[in-house]
Design a protein around this motif. Sequence first.
Motif, PDB file in Angstrom:
ATOM      1  N   ALA A  56       5.469   7.744   2.309  1.00 36.99           N
ATOM      2  CA  ALA A  56       5.103   6.747   3.311  1.00 36.99           C
ATOM      3  C   ALA A  56       6.272   5.783   3.484  1.00 36.99           C
ATOM      4  CB  ALA A  56       3.863   5.998   2.854  1.00 36.99           C
ATOM      5  N   ILE A  57       6.481   5.348   4.696  1.00 39.68           N
ATOM      6  CA  ILE A  57       7.592   4.419   4.944  1.00 39.68           C
ATOM      7  C   ILE A  57       7.234   3.045   4.388  1.00 39.68           C
ATOM      8  CG2 ILE A  57       9.037   3.322   6.709  1.00 39.68           C
ATOM      9  CD1 ILE A  57       8.318   5.711   8.520  1.00 39.68           C
ATOM     10  N   VAL A  58       8.175   2.519   3.593  1.00 36.84           N
ATOM     11  CA  VAL A  58       8.000   1.194   3.015  1.00 36.84           C
ATOM     12  C   VAL A  58       9.023   0.288   3.668  1.00 36.84           C
ATOM     13  CG1 VAL A  58       8.421  -0.144   0.925  1.00 36.84           C
ATOM     14  CG2 VAL A  58       7.140   1.999   0.799  1.00 36.84           C
ATOM     15  N   ILE A  71      -4.976   8.194   0.871  1.00 38.06           N
ATOM     16  CA  ILE A  71      -4.875   7.822   2.286  1.00 38.06           C
ATOM     17  C   ILE A  71      -4.285   6.423   2.411  1.00 38.06           C
ATOM     18  CG2 ILE A  71      -6.089   7.655   4.496  1.00 38.06           C
ATOM     19  CD1 ILE A  71      -8.346   9.286   3.295  1.00 38.06           C
ATOM     20  N   ASP A  72      -3.098   6.380   3.008  1.00 37.22           N
ATOM     21  CA  ASP A  72      -2.432   5.107   3.276  1.00 37.22           C
ATOM     22  C   ASP A  72      -2.993   4.584   4.597  1.00 37.22           C
ATOM     23  OD1 ASP A  72      -0.706   3.006   3.198  1.00 37.22           O
ATOM     24  OD2 ASP A  72       1.113   4.166   3.589  1.00 37.22           O
ATOM     25  N   THR A  73      -3.212   3.281   4.676  1.00 33.58           N
ATOM     26  CA  THR A  73      -3.816   2.753   5.905  1.00 33.58           C
ATOM     27  C   THR A  73      -2.997   1.588   6.449  1.00 33.58           C
ATOM     28  OG1 THR A  73      -5.166   1.156   4.699  1.00 33.58           O
ATOM     29  CG2 THR A  73      -6.135   3.326   5.063  1.00 33.58           C
ATOM     30  N   LYS A  86       0.828  -1.218   0.000  1.00 34.69           N
ATOM     31  CA  LYS A  86       0.000   0.000   0.000  1.00 34.69           C
ATOM     32  C   LYS A  86       0.856   1.260   0.000  1.00 34.69           C
ATOM     33  CE  LYS A  86      -1.818  -1.410   3.886  1.00 34.69           C
ATOM     34  NZ  LYS A  86      -1.074  -2.669   4.018  1.00 34.69           N
ATOM     35  N   SER A  87       1.839   1.284   0.908  1.00 32.82           N
ATOM     36  CA  SER A  87       2.682   2.478   1.000  1.00 32.82           C
ATOM     37  C   SER A  87       3.529   2.628  -0.263  1.00 32.82           C
ATOM     38  CB  SER A  87       3.585   2.394   2.230  1.00 32.82           C
ATOM     39  OG  SER A  87       2.793   2.279   3.391  1.00 32.82           O
ATOM     40  N   SER A  88       3.963   1.510  -0.827  1.00 36.00           N
ATOM     41  CA  SER A  88       4.750   1.578  -2.065  1.00 36.00           C
ATOM     42  C   SER A  88       3.923   2.208  -3.182  1.00 36.00           C
ATOM     43  CB  SER A  88       5.180   0.175  -2.507  1.00 36.00           C
ATOM     44  OG  SER A  88       5.852  -0.479  -1.462  1.00 36.00           O
ATOM     45  N   THR A 112       4.113  -1.815   9.089  1.00 34.23           N
ATOM     46  CA  THR A 112       4.916  -0.588   9.094  1.00 34.23           C
ATOM     47  C   THR A 112       4.031   0.647   9.229  1.00 34.23           C
ATOM     48  OG1 THR A 112       6.548  -1.667   7.708  1.00 34.23           O
ATOM     49  CG2 THR A 112       6.622   0.734   7.768  1.00 34.23           C
ATOM     50  N   THR A 113       2.957   0.684   8.426  1.00 33.53           N
ATOM     51  CA  THR A 113       2.032   1.822   8.525  1.00 33.53           C
ATOM     52  C   THR A 113       1.066   1.545   9.672  1.00 33.53           C
ATOM     53  OG1 THR A 113       2.178   2.059   6.139  1.00 33.53           O
ATOM     54  CG2 THR A 113       0.400   3.250   7.240  1.00 33.53           C
ATOM     55  N   THR A 114       0.950   2.519  10.580  1.00 33.24           N
ATOM     56  CA  THR A 114       0.068   2.295  11.724  1.00 33.24           C
ATOM     57  C   THR A 114      -1.169   3.186  11.637  1.00 33.24           C
ATOM     58  OG1 THR A 114       1.478   3.776  12.980  1.00 33.24           O
ATOM     59  CG2 THR A 114       1.856   1.429  13.267  1.00 33.24           C
TER      60      THR A 114
END
Length: 402
Positions: free
Chosen positions: A30-32, A58-60, A17-19, A38-40
């Motif tokens: 976003a941190i990958v 929106i990254d989740t 997702k973040s990628s 990783t994503t909180t």
Amino acid sequence: MSKAKFVGVFGKRNSGKSSLINIFAGQQVAIVSETPGTTTDPVKKRMEIFGIGPVVLIDTAGIDDSGDLGNQRVAKTKEVISQIDIALILFTNNQLDRFELDLIEQFRQEDIPFIIIHNQSDIIPLDRALAVELTEKFKADVLEFSCSLLDSKEQDNLVELLTSLMVKAVSGSPYTDKTLFEGLVEKDDVVILVCPIDSEAPEGRLILPQMNAIRDLLDRDATAVVLQPRNLEKYIKEHRSKIKMVVTDSQAFLEVDKAVPAEIPLTGFSVILARSKGNFHHYVKGTPYIDKLEDGDRVLILESCSHHSSCEDIGRVKIPKLLEKRTGKKIEWDIVAGLDPIPKDIERYKLVIQCGGCMITNRQLAARLRSAIKKDIAVTNYGITLAYCMGIYDRATAMFRE
Ligand SMILES: Nc1nc2c(ncn2[C@@H]2O[C@H](COP(=O)(O)OP(=O)(O)OP(=O)(O)O)[C@@H](O)[C@H]2O)c(=O)[nH]1
Ligand SMILES: [Mg+2]
């Protein structure tokens, strides 16, 4: 005037997702990492996507997270659903199970278009038979995707393909903004906009609904006559037969009401604004419930932006005061600010009053009122409530009630 579209990116931990967000943003927002979880908290990134316009991605957090903290993260991810216009749901390894199916069920319930993306297809390609099955079952696009292709041209093509699917998803949406005069005004019509320039008017400019009204009339090749209340009577005397309708600031309504003959439709900026945002017929149905309120009844105020002090004053002070004065009843007030979750026990409320919603999308607005409308609870909004309490509701909504 276009508002940003909200796009939620969902999937299990490590699905990419973040990628995906980083690819769209063209930067590392976003941190990958290869560590699952990783994503909180949901992370928002505003950007421009060609063909859609402004977008908030929106990254989740992964929907398969577990444990106490994990469950809280999943709950946060699910809250995002009420804010979005489109969902992207990622899966890998041809494994789509109860986590994704549960999300898809929620998207369907809330009428949110979604695109199913099989990511990491460079490692394991999408099973074609599964793709066909999913497309048929969910009537959704299924895209074979990868966030880490070495060939940048190929990567660009994939992103372009996904963008075009997103454009298709939003363009078919029934939640796109209506413009202020849609269906009301035609080419060459003359519309009078009454804009009092008093101590409440901002220095040297008009307020947004007034400017939007002028712009929309110009777009329609109609004629906007902009004047102050004191000049209205004279203008009507001289041009009566040509006037299609009069729109006024609510504060000047009573004065304007006297000057506009009964056969000329008269309404308020707040009324046409409410109409353009959707749910209007529910407001028209729900507003008269104000006079049925009893002692001890609960009313819920939905204040969708928390940083407009004038709106805050309307929802927290002005409306409660006016309603209690009008009904003579002691009412219990609750307020939900921003995009905070709507109370689950919505049945406790007899009436829900939504703010103008100028800071949120129509879909968000619809989502905020959905549970109340489903339970047949009366709903209205700030502008229409004020119009009702000022005694101008009947005339200001007459042309929409026929
Ligand atoms: N080979 C390959 N690796 C990918 C792809 N997409 C993401 N990855 C890798 O998968 C790992 C997880 O990616 P993230 O983007 O952090 O995944 P996420 O879904 O945001 O994960 P959480 O935040 O933990 O829920 C990273 O090591 C990425 O480099 C892809 O399409 N192909
Ligand atoms: Mg992540």
